[in-house]
Design a protein around this motif. Structure first.
Motif, PDB file in Angstrom:
ATOM      1  N   TYR A  21      48.560  46.267  21.682  1.00  0.00           N
ATOM      2  CA  TYR A  21      47.679  45.895  22.792  1.00  0.00           C
ATOM      3  C   TYR A  21      46.324  46.549  22.613  1.00  0.00           C
ATOM      4  CZ  TYR A  21      52.282  45.720  25.175  1.00  0.00           C
ATOM      5  OH  TYR A  21      53.590  45.526  25.523  1.00  0.00           O
ATOM      6  N   PHE A  22      45.285  45.838  22.995  1.00  0.00           N
ATOM      7  CA  PHE A  22      43.964  46.442  23.093  1.00  0.00           C
ATOM      8  C   PHE A  22      43.857  47.052  24.502  1.00  0.00           C
ATOM      9  CE2 PHE A  22      41.925  46.124  18.977  1.00  0.00           C
ATOM     10  CZ  PHE A  22      43.011  45.612  18.295  1.00  0.00           C
ATOM     11  N   ASN A  23      42.853  46.795  25.316  1.00  0.00           N
ATOM     12  CA  ASN A  23      42.748  47.544  26.580  1.00  0.00           C
ATOM     13  C   ASN A  23      43.127  46.671  27.779  1.00  0.00           C
ATOM     14  OD1 ASN A  23      41.167  49.040  24.572  1.00  0.00           O
ATOM     15  ND2 ASN A  23      40.631  50.360  26.283  1.00  0.00           N
ATOM     16  N   PRO A  24      44.365  46.778  28.239  1.00  0.00           N
ATOM     17  CA  PRO A  24      44.798  45.947  29.361  1.00  0.00           C
ATOM     18  C   PRO A  24      44.156  46.398  30.671  1.00  0.00           C
ATOM     19  CG  PRO A  24      46.671  47.108  28.356  1.00  0.00           C
ATOM     20  CD  PRO A  24      45.437  47.668  27.754  1.00  0.00           C
ATOM     21  N   ILE A  25      43.596  45.463  31.414  1.00  0.00           N
ATOM     22  CA  ILE A  25      43.014  45.763  32.732  1.00  0.00           C
ATOM     23  C   ILE A  25      43.311  44.569  33.651  1.00  0.00           C
ATOM     24  CG2 ILE A  25      41.193  47.278  31.854  1.00  0.00           C
ATOM     25  CD1 ILE A  25      39.198  44.924  32.376  1.00  0.00           C
ATOM     26  N   GLY A  26      42.805  44.648  34.896  1.00  0.00           N
ATOM     27  CA  GLY A  26      43.003  43.535  35.815  1.00  0.00           C
ATOM     28  C   GLY A  26      44.336  43.638  36.540  1.00  0.00           C
ATOM     29  N   ALA A  27      44.648  42.595  37.283  1.00  0.00           N
ATOM     30  CA  ALA A  27      45.827  42.616  38.135  1.00  0.00           C
ATOM     31  C   ALA A  27      46.269  41.179  38.376  1.00  0.00           C
ATOM     32  CB  ALA A  27      45.484  43.276  39.462  1.00  0.00           C
ATOM     33  N   HIS A  28      47.455  41.032  38.976  1.00  0.00           N
ATOM     34  CA  HIS A  28      47.930  39.691  39.294  1.00  0.00           C
ATOM     35  C   HIS A  28      47.013  39.041  40.334  1.00  0.00           C
ATOM     36  CE1 HIS A  28      50.707  36.479  40.521  1.00  0.00           C
ATOM     37  NE2 HIS A  28      51.047  36.545  39.248  1.00  0.00           N
ATOM     38  N   GLN A  29      46.763  37.751  40.174  1.00  0.00           N
ATOM     39  CA  GLN A  29      45.823  37.047  41.057  1.00  0.00           C
ATOM     40  C   GLN A  29      46.251  37.095  42.518  1.00  0.00           C
ATOM     41  OE1 GLN A  29      46.849  35.933  38.114  1.00  0.00           O
ATOM     42  NE2 GLN A  29      45.095  35.154  36.948  1.00  0.00           N
ATOM     43  N   SER A  30      47.534  37.270  42.778  1.00  0.00           N
ATOM     44  CA  SER A  30      48.035  37.351  44.153  1.00  0.00           C
ATOM     45  C   SER A  30      47.598  38.645  44.841  1.00  0.00           C
ATOM     46  CB  SER A  30      49.568  37.318  44.133  1.00  0.00           C
ATOM     47  OG  SER A  30      50.039  38.443  43.397  1.00  0.00           O
ATOM     48  N   GLY A  31      47.176  39.631  44.062  1.00  0.00           N
ATOM     49  CA  GLY A  31      46.869  40.948  44.632  1.00  0.00           C
ATOM     50  C   GLY A  31      48.119  41.752  44.923  1.00  0.00           C
ATOM     51  N   LEU A  32      49.294  41.273  44.482  1.00  0.00           N
ATOM     52  CA  LEU A  32      50.546  41.976  44.787  1.00  0.00           C
ATOM     53  C   LEU A  32      50.959  42.959  43.695  1.00  0.00           C
ATOM     54  CD1 LEU A  32      52.497  38.929  46.255  1.00  0.00           C
ATOM     55  CD2 LEU A  32      51.856  40.999  47.511  1.00  0.00           C
ATOM     56  N   LEU A  33      50.480  42.739  42.479  1.00  0.00           N
ATOM     57  CA  LEU A  33      50.817  43.637  41.369  1.00  0.00           C
ATOM     58  C   LEU A  33      49.541  44.098  40.688  1.00  0.00           C
ATOM     59  CD1 LEU A  33      53.716  41.642  39.640  1.00  0.00           C
ATOM     60  CD2 LEU A  33      53.962  43.646  41.118  1.00  0.00           C
ATOM     61  N   GLY A  34      49.546  45.340  40.229  1.00  0.00           N
ATOM     62  CA  GLY A  34      48.378  45.865  39.530  1.00  0.00           C
ATOM     63  C   GLY A  34      48.673  47.272  39.054  1.00  0.00           C
ATOM     64  N   GLU A  35      47.643  47.934  38.549  1.00  0.00           N
ATOM     65  CA  GLU A  35      47.840  49.274  37.991  1.00  0.00           C
ATOM     66  C   GLU A  35      47.636  50.325  39.074  1.00  0.00           C
ATOM     67  OE1 GLU A  35      45.310  50.135  34.643  1.00  0.00           O
ATOM     68  OE2 GLU A  35      46.604  51.800  34.018  1.00  0.00           O
ATOM     69  N   VAL A  36      48.574  51.253  39.163  1.00  0.00           N
ATOM     70  CA  VAL A  36      48.459  52.345  40.141  1.00  0.00           C
ATOM     71  C   VAL A  36      48.509  53.667  39.375  1.00  0.00           C
ATOM     72  CG1 VAL A  36      49.391  53.324  42.256  1.00  0.00           C
ATOM     73  CG2 VAL A  36      49.752  50.900  41.767  1.00  0.00           C
ATOM     74  N   PRO A  37      47.342  54.176  38.946  1.00  0.00           N
ATOM     75  CA  PRO A  37      47.376  55.399  38.147  1.00  0.00           C
ATOM     76  C   PRO A  37      47.765  56.608  38.992  1.00  0.00           C
ATOM     77  CG  PRO A  37      45.180  54.378  38.127  1.00  0.00           C
ATOM     78  CD  PRO A  37      45.987  53.695  39.183  1.00  0.00           C
ATOM     79  N   ASN A  38      48.457  57.534  38.337  1.00  0.00           N
ATOM     80  CA  ASN A  38      48.870  58.787  38.961  1.00  0.00           C
ATOM     81  C   ASN A  38      47.697  59.758  38.934  1.00  0.00           C
ATOM     82  OD1 ASN A  38      51.051  59.934  40.167  1.00  0.00           O
ATOM     83  ND2 ASN A  38      52.364  59.743  38.346  1.00  0.00           N
ATOM     84  N   GLY A  39      47.198  60.214  40.058  1.00  0.00           N
ATOM     85  CA  GLY A  39      46.087  61.167  40.065  1.00  0.00           C
ATOM     86  C   GLY A  39      44.774  60.516  39.695  1.00  0.00           C
ATOM     87  N   ILE A  40      43.837  61.337  39.200  1.00  0.00           N
ATOM     88  CA  ILE A  40      42.514  60.798  38.842  1.00  0.00           C
ATOM     89  C   ILE A  40      42.641  60.011  37.533  1.00  0.00           C
ATOM     90  CG2 ILE A  40      40.139  61.402  38.198  1.00  0.00           C
ATOM     91  CD1 ILE A  40      40.357  63.805  40.035  1.00  0.00           C
ATOM     92  N   PRO A  41      42.203  58.743  37.545  1.00  0.00           N
ATOM     93  CA  PRO A  41      42.393  57.924  36.342  1.00  0.00           C
ATOM     94  C   PRO A  41      41.574  58.437  35.145  1.00  0.00           C
ATOM     95  CG  PRO A  41      41.717  56.580  38.239  1.00  0.00           C
ATOM     96  CD  PRO A  41      41.555  58.000  38.635  1.00  0.00           C
ATOM     97  N   ASN A  42      42.133  58.267  33.948  1.00  0.00           N
ATOM     98  CA  ASN A  42      41.405  58.571  32.714  1.00  0.00           C
ATOM     99  C   ASN A  42      40.758  57.317  32.155  1.00  0.00           C
ATOM    100  OD1 ASN A  42      42.049  61.338  32.265  1.00  0.00           O
ATOM    101  ND2 ASN A  42      44.156  60.677  31.865  1.00  0.00           N
TER     102      ASN A  42
END
Ligand code: NAD
Ligand code: UD1
Length: 337
Positions: free
Chosen positions: A177-198
């Motif tokens: 994988y290169f750099n995965p970003i974004g989220a599901h168009q529904s707004g129901l799934l996405g990335e939830v980083p632990n603490g301050i994101p890197n």
């Protein structure tokens, strides 16, 4: 249609892939120890697809637990996402990373071999290319890692290659994988980083919603379009779809294939910031800082092999990625609960 075990299936990329698998008509069993994800993801998956996959809260280090999953389900293939992924933490705690990502994966591969399940799609990373001599990066470029996290990815690739060489019935897809970003168009799934994101986009999202003050841009003296680092950002839904194509390929072939999953386009830090400003409709403050140790100037994929071998190509652009990230951020200020 196949019956697929998805390890790490409640995580960021895993959950999006489960949605695509279910929508394509596959049966899904998820196993995850919920170290970096929430059980509530299962309800979100059901809300999107109308189906709730079978779930095991099991750790890769639990050999008996793994055995039980393979005994209780007639599985055709595995998509293996589960693992730790924080580069900085891996430098501080290498043994933790080798135990979880290597020992844990070996347990999984052993359970697969014992159950005669010999098809696997593995989450590798463009990090295995280190600092590439040129771009775009092809799959046959030399590999070189600079931190324990990257080494666990490369070692898993080597282990799976050896398994497939020893038993030609195996089918192994190593997806870089290169750099995965974004989220599901529904707004129901996405990335939830632990603490301050890197990572860049999760950090920008928190500047946009006011949880962080400004973006620190790690260096503007690289040999790039505006001096800031260039990466190949890919929409997580495109990435998830790439796994469906990889699974289809694995079900029909044997042997090992390494495939880049990226868009083939590079964007600088400031270009991403400006795309995010358009998505959230406000100016976002930033400061130029020194370079981050270990960073490279430019990284983007040659996507020819993914197109030719898997018939897969990314569909979404940087605007879509930022819009969907912002939509998820606004709808889930406290993450997925
Ligand atoms: P994530 O942390 O959101 O998902 C990983 C999931 O694995 C989590 O739900 C976590 O709870 C689970 N897990 C971790 N250790 C486990 C264990 N021992 N037993 C069972 N479950 C365990 O991460 P992600 O971003 O979805 O990444 C998925 C995979 O893709 C990882 O292997 C990661 O290294 C790889 N990858 C990610 C990126 C990225 O930028 N996100 C880039 C390249 C590769
Ligand atoms: C990082 C990981 C890599 C992993 C990849 C995808 C490191 C050294 N590498 O790569 O192993 O595969 O994520 O998960 O951590 N940036 C800023 N300010 C920030 C954050 C990032 O300017 O607050 C810049 C970086 O310098 C870089 C770009 O944004 O130029 C992207 O950074 P990031 O999202 O961390 O990804 P990578 O560095 O590509």
């Amino acid at each position: 249609m196949a019956n697929v075990l998805v390890t790490g299936g409640t995580g960021y990329i895993g959950s999006h892939t489960v949605v695509e698998l279910l929508q394509a008509g596959h049966e899904v069993v998820i196993m995850d120890n919920l170290y970096n994800s929430s059980i509530a993801v299962l309800d979100r998956i059901e809300e999107i697809t109308g189906k709730k996959p079978k779930f095991y809260q099991t750790d890769l280090l639990d050999q008996e637990g793994l055995k039980k999953i393979f005994e209780e389900n007639k599985l055709d293939a595995v998509i293996h996402f589960a693992g730790y992924k924080a580069v900085g933490e891996s430098v501080e705690k290498p043994l933790l990373y080798y135990e979880n990502n290597i020992q844990g994966s070996i347990n999984l591969y052993q359970a697969m071999a014992d159950a005669n399940v010999k098809k696997i799609v593995f989450s590798s990373s463009a990090t295995v290319y280190g600092d590439p001599a040129s771009v775009p990066i092809r799959e046959d470029f030399p590999v070189h890692t600079t931190n324990p996290y990257g080494s666990t990815k490369l070692m898993n690739e080597m282990i799976l290659e050896d398994i497939a060489h020893a038993d030609p019935e195996w089918s192994v897809l190593l997806l870089r994988y290169f750099n995965p970003i974004g989220a599901h168009q529904s707004g129901l799934l996405g990335e939830v980083p632990n603490g301050i994101p890197n990572n860049l986009v999760p950090y920008i999202a928190r500047v946009a919603n006011g949880q962080l003050e400004y973006l620190r841009v790690w260096g503007n003296d690289y040999d790039t379009v505006d001096g800031t680092g260039v990466r190949d950002y890919i929409h997580v839904v495109d990435l998830a779809k790439g796994h469906i194509c990889a699974l289809d390929y694995a079900l029909k072939h044997t042997g090992v294939e390494k495939v880049n999953l990226g868009t083939g386009n590079g964007y600088s830090v400031l270009q991403v910031l400006h795309a995010y400003e358009n998505a959230c409709g406000k100016e976002l403050p930033y400061q130029i800082m020194d370079r981050r140790p270990g960073d490279i100037a430019t990284c983007y994929a040659d996507t020819t092999k993914a197109k030719e071998l898997l018939g897969w190509e990314a569909q979404y652009n940087i605007e879509d990625m930022c819009n969907d990230s912002w939509n998820f951020t606004v709808k889930n200020p406290d993450g997925i609960k």
